[in-house]
Design an enzyme around this catalytic site. Sequence first.
Site, mmCIF file in Angstrom:
data_model
loop_
_atom_site.group_PDB
_atom_site.id
_atom_site.type_symbol
_atom_site.label_atom_id
_atom_site.label_comp_id
_atom_site.label_asym_id
_atom_site.label_seq_id
_atom_site.Cartn_x
_atom_site.Cartn_y
_atom_site.Cartn_z
ATOM 1 C CE1 TYR A 59 -2.864 -3.080 0.397
ATOM 2 C CE2 TYR A 59 -3.390 -2.517 2.616
ATOM 3 C CZ TYR A 59 -3.490 -3.227 1.414
ATOM 4 O OH TYR A 59 -4.463 -4.505 1.812
ATOM 5 C CG HIS A 138 -0.295 -8.969 0.079
ATOM 6 N ND1 HIS A 138 -0.144 -7.883 0.016
ATOM 7 C CD2 HIS A 138 -1.775 -9.035 -0.296
ATOM 8 C CE1 HIS A 138 -0.933 -6.957 -0.575
ATOM 9 N NE2 HIS A 138 -2.003 -7.710 -0.795
#
Length: 327
Positions: A59, A138
């Site tokens: 992010y 992830h």
Amino acid sequence: MDPAARIRLGGSDVLVTRLGLGLAPIGGLYAPVGDETATAVVDRAWERGIRLFGTAPLYGHGLSERRAGAALRDRPRHQLVLSTKAGRLIVPGGARDPLWAESTSRAVFDFSAAGIRRSVEESLDRLGLDRVDLLHLHDPDDHYLPALHEALPALAELRRSGAVGAISIGMNQASMPAAFIRAMGAPGPDAVMVAGRYTLLDQSALDDLLPLAARRGISVLAAAPYNSGLLADPRPGSRFDYAPARRELLDRALKIKDICRGYGIPLRAAALQFAFGHPAVAAVVCGARTPAEVDDNVDLTALPIPAELWTALRTEGLLPAHVPTPT
């Protein structure tokens, strides 16, 4: 639904609030946010009782973690549940990723055991915190074997050592997390985070992953309840899974919105609360890029929704008959 109520993740000691704040937006997703607004978003979530905060190296290529740490590190640590992810490392230079408006770095996949350990160390450095409460693997979509044989054992070792409180698999699909759960055996992950696959528009996680998680005592975190925006504001150009929504999806979202309007309920409220109908779902994780959006998410999670609304969605063929809904 009380958004500040706490629930345990799987067999761990980690207690999360039913509503979590996803921190991708404060990493500059699609558009710049700035440090001041990012801090204000996190502060407002804390004021409203949210204690589950989810970030990741991806992010903003580290920016979300730095901003999250700056806003959270002086909060009472025993109240805070901070999650991040592993499977990507941040390196300087390279082609700019248009998703992250404030980034000058790039992310590269690394599902080796050493890469997982390095990812956690670098995340802790960016966060300025002493530990990670919840660590997600992830997006190993194209890396099944290294994820299974190296990354997941590394996560399990971090849990055994106490470096992380709970471990999870975080993906935008439902089939591979289910495969990992079966392959890991016991003890498996404490949780799985499924993004966009258990929503008013997509219930694919219900076919296998959610029943499997319920049988194994694994908590589910339902992320991206708006499917990237379409269920927040269905109109031409609205995004579904980070891309402009197809016409048939837009039409379906508009039909759901019309039924919600007939009961005086915002579509956003139904979208946020839908996943709570399944007993395996511990929390819904929703992003926000302004304090006002945080307030909206909290208020809508607490808004009573009549059972008749869910019945009407089934009757109109907009939800399958077997999908559980909130009571």
